[in-house]
Scaffold this active site. Structure first.
Site, PDB file in Angstrom:
ATOM      1  CD  GLN A   1     -21.793  65.445 -51.310  1.00  0.00           C
ATOM      2  OE1 GLN A   1     -22.645  64.817 -51.908  1.00  0.00           O
ATOM      3  NE2 GLN A   1     -22.084  66.469 -50.539  1.00  0.00           N
TER       4      GLN A   1
ATOM      5  CB  SER B   1     -22.101  57.962 -53.616  1.00  0.00           C
ATOM      6  OG  SER B   1     -23.290  58.615 -53.219  1.00  0.00           O
ATOM      7  CG  LEU B   2     -21.157  62.269 -56.726  1.00  0.00           C
ATOM      8  CD1 LEU B   2     -20.662  62.818 -58.068  1.00  0.00           C
ATOM      9  CD2 LEU B   2     -21.107  63.347 -55.679  1.00  0.00           C
TER      10      LEU B   2
ATOM     11  NE  ARG C   1     -27.447  60.579 -56.064  1.00  0.00           N
ATOM     12  CZ  ARG C   1     -26.382  60.489 -55.283  1.00  0.00           C
ATOM     13  NH1 ARG C   1     -25.596  61.547 -55.108  1.00  0.00           N
ATOM     14  NH2 ARG C   1     -26.087  59.362 -54.662  1.00  0.00           N
TER      15      ARG C   1
ATOM     16  CG  HIS D   1     -25.757  56.428 -49.682  1.00  0.00           C
ATOM     17  ND1 HIS D   1     -26.316  56.084 -50.887  1.00  0.00           N
ATOM     18  CD2 HIS D   1     -24.740  57.283 -49.980  1.00  0.00           C
ATOM     19  CE1 HIS D   1     -25.661  56.678 -51.864  1.00  0.00           C
ATOM     20  NE2 HIS D   1     -24.706  57.419 -51.335  1.00  0.00           N
TER      21      HIS D   1
ATOM     22  CD  GLN E   1     -26.315  56.057 -56.110  1.00  0.00           C
ATOM     23  OE1 GLN E   1     -26.849  57.147 -55.976  1.00  0.00           O
ATOM     24  NE2 GLN E   1     -25.281  55.844 -56.908  1.00  0.00           N
TER      25      GLN E   1
END
Length: 312
Positions: free
Chosen positions: A9, A94-95, A119, A203, A252
């Site tokens: 992101q 991440s994503l 998500r 996170h 995660q």
């Protein structure tokens, strides 16, 4: 040895994927599949904006994945290449881990799209706007960032979210704690601290409701063994067991993105070339972690065709 990387992101921008869609049937197929999976014309939003709507987490996450997979599919389909012949391993920030798993056949595109919508929505809803924040600590390593976070917490959440590279660590938590961290960062060893323009504190442990939502969604998801090693954010190591991958994707959401270790471990495993697909944000981090490695970032049809010609 070559590794493929998929961005996270913050790499979204109005116009993303538009020129590639116009140039490549493979890319158009990706965007059409994503639109159908969401029941939304996300590709139009990516092409035309408005920016405020595109950067909403629930839109940005599937959009970034769609753009990266469109680049990937254009490379392998138009270049008549096989992923396992041109890459030895992969990872995503991440994503981007979802994008990597999709490229490796572990998640199909429609499923991956729906998971990222879930998500993004769950992460946005986990913490009311204005309660949390994130900040980048520049010129700070992981140990320094942890000391700053601990000093700033004062009973609130203040945790390391992303260990991006040797000179950039991101912290996440309650707004008050992040504000205190920014105020003390320089005197505690960071060169600079900048609050990030994000809508939620990703996170960190404040994301627990989102992790629970993802656990429920992933429990119903078919995950197969990836075609090549995919390095997980939470372990900085690969694992091909579908149940382990499922658990890691849940962890995660609240866990630290161990990007510096991931790239270092890939380099130690013999990777000499890193290729970022669909963005130009991971390349600079990689160069700071593995300065001797070759780094290529591909977004445009010309860049894709040049790489395909080189590696065919």
């Amino acid at each position: 040895m070559r590794a493929f990387l998929f961005p996270g992101q913050g790499s979204q921008a109005v116009g993303m994927g538009a020129a590639l869609s116009d140039a490549s049937r493979a890319a158009r197929d990706v965007f059409e599949t994503v639109d159908e999976a969401l029941g939304q014309n996300l590709s139009r939003l990516m092409r035309n904006g408005p920016e405020d709507e595109l950067k909403l987490t629930e839109n940005a996450q599937p959009a970034i994945m769609a753009n990266a997979i469109a680049v990937f599919e254009t490379l392998v389909r138009d270049g008549k290449l096989n992923f396992t012949n041109i890459a030895h391993m992969a990872a995503g920030h991440s994503l981007g881990e979802y994008s990597a798993l999709c490229a490796a056949g572990s998640l199909d595109l429609s499923t991956c799209t729906k998971l990222l919508r879930t998500r993004g929505t769950a992460m946005q809803q986990a913490v009311p706007v204005g309660i949390g924040a994130m900040a980048a600590l520049l010129g700070a390593d992981l140990d320094t960032a942890r000391r700053i976070a601990a000093a700033a917490a004062k009973g609130e959440v203040c945790e390391v979210a992303n260990d991006n590279d040797p000179s950039q660590v991101v912290i996440s938590g309650h707004l008050g704690a992040i504000t205190r961290a920014i105020a003390i960062a320089k005197e505690m060893g960071a060169k600079r601290a900048i609050q990030l323009p994000v809508s939620a504190p990703f996170h960190c442990s404040l994301m627990k409701p989102a992790a629970e939502a993802m656990a429920e969604a992933l429990a119903k998801t078919v995950i197969v063994r990836p075609a090549l090693p995919i390095y997980a954010n939470v372990t900085a190591a690969p694992d091909s067991d579908p149940d382990v991958i499922r658990a890691q994707l849940v962890e995660q959401v609240t866990g630290m993105v161990r990007w510096r270790e991931t790239i270092a471990n890939m380099a130690a495993a013999g990777v000499e070339e890193f290729v970022e697909l669909g963005g130009k944000v991971l390349g600079p981090m990689v160069k700071r972690i593995a300065p001797d490695a070759r780094v290529t970032s591909i977004v445009t049809i010309d860049e894709i065709e040049a790489l395909a010609k080189e590696i065919a």
